[in-house]
Design a protein around this motif. Structure first.
Motif, short mmCIF file in Angstrom:
data_model
loop_
_atom_site.label_atom_id
_atom_site.label_comp_id
_atom_site.label_asym_id
_atom_site.label_seq_id
_atom_site.Cartn_x
_atom_site.Cartn_y
_atom_site.Cartn_z
N LEU A 41 0.81 -1.22 0.00
CA LEU A 41 0.00 0.00 0.00
C LEU A 41 0.84 1.27 0.00
N ARG A 92 -5.87 -1.81 8.15
CA ARG A 92 -5.14 -1.08 7.10
C ARG A 92 -5.80 -1.28 5.74
N THR A 96 -8.72 2.18 4.24
CA THR A 96 -8.01 2.98 3.25
C THR A 96 -9.02 3.83 2.49
#
Length: 172
Positions: A41, A92, A96
């Motif tokens: 990411l 996570r 996002t």
């Protein structure tokens, strides 16, 4: 896979390697997923947290083995480590701003894995009839572990989908 294979040797002559190595490898695998997700990411991976979890879990597994502690304490330790790492991975991926389908799918799998480990933690520590070893004939342990194995395989698929999506985006 190596961690599960080693755990399969528990209650044999090589119980030390099975219980300490197998459990620590499971935490290591989850920590590597956590780090890989951050890198994929574009984040700077939080290596200190990941390696601290692996090291602490390994030390605790060794201490529990040396003291001949009950199975439930090792399961509790493993569950807590996996809850933290899968929970952070799920957060996570799901929190996002940009959420491709592969990220949501994989994040949901990590969330389910986290939930299964929380259920296992609660069950093993708070039930009156907790299993005393990995292969104990117990309906709830079998159901939770069976679900966790399926989710783990699907996590690998989800991670592969994220990599393919990243590669496709870079090629376009």
């Amino acid at each position: 896979a190596a961690g599960l294979l080693l755990l399969g040797l528990s209650q044999t002559a090589n119980d030390f390697l099975a219980r300490i190595g197998g459990n620590t490898l499971l935490v290591l695998t989850t920590a590597l997923y956590y780090l890989a997700i951050q890198r994929l990411l574009g984040d700077r991976p939080n290596t200190r947290l990941a390696w601290s979890m692996v090291a602490a879990a390994g030390v605790i597994f060794a201490l529990l083995w040396s003291m001949a502690a009950p199975y439930s304490l090792a399961v509790g330790t493993l569950s807590i480590a996996l809850i933290v790492l899968t929970g952070l991975s799920a957060a996570r991926l799901l929190l996002t701003a940009e959420k491709p389908v592969s990220h949501r799918f994989t994040g949901l799998l990590f969330l389910i894995g986290c939930t299964l480990m929380a259920l296992r933690f609660g069950y093993i520590l708070f039930t009156d009839n907790a299993p005393t070893h990995l292969f104990a004939s117990n309906f709830w342990q079998g159901l939770i572990l069976g679900g966790a194995h399926i989710i783990t395989m699907l996590m690998g698929l989800g991670f592969a989908l994220m990599i393919v999506g990243q590669l496709a985006a870079e090629l376009n």
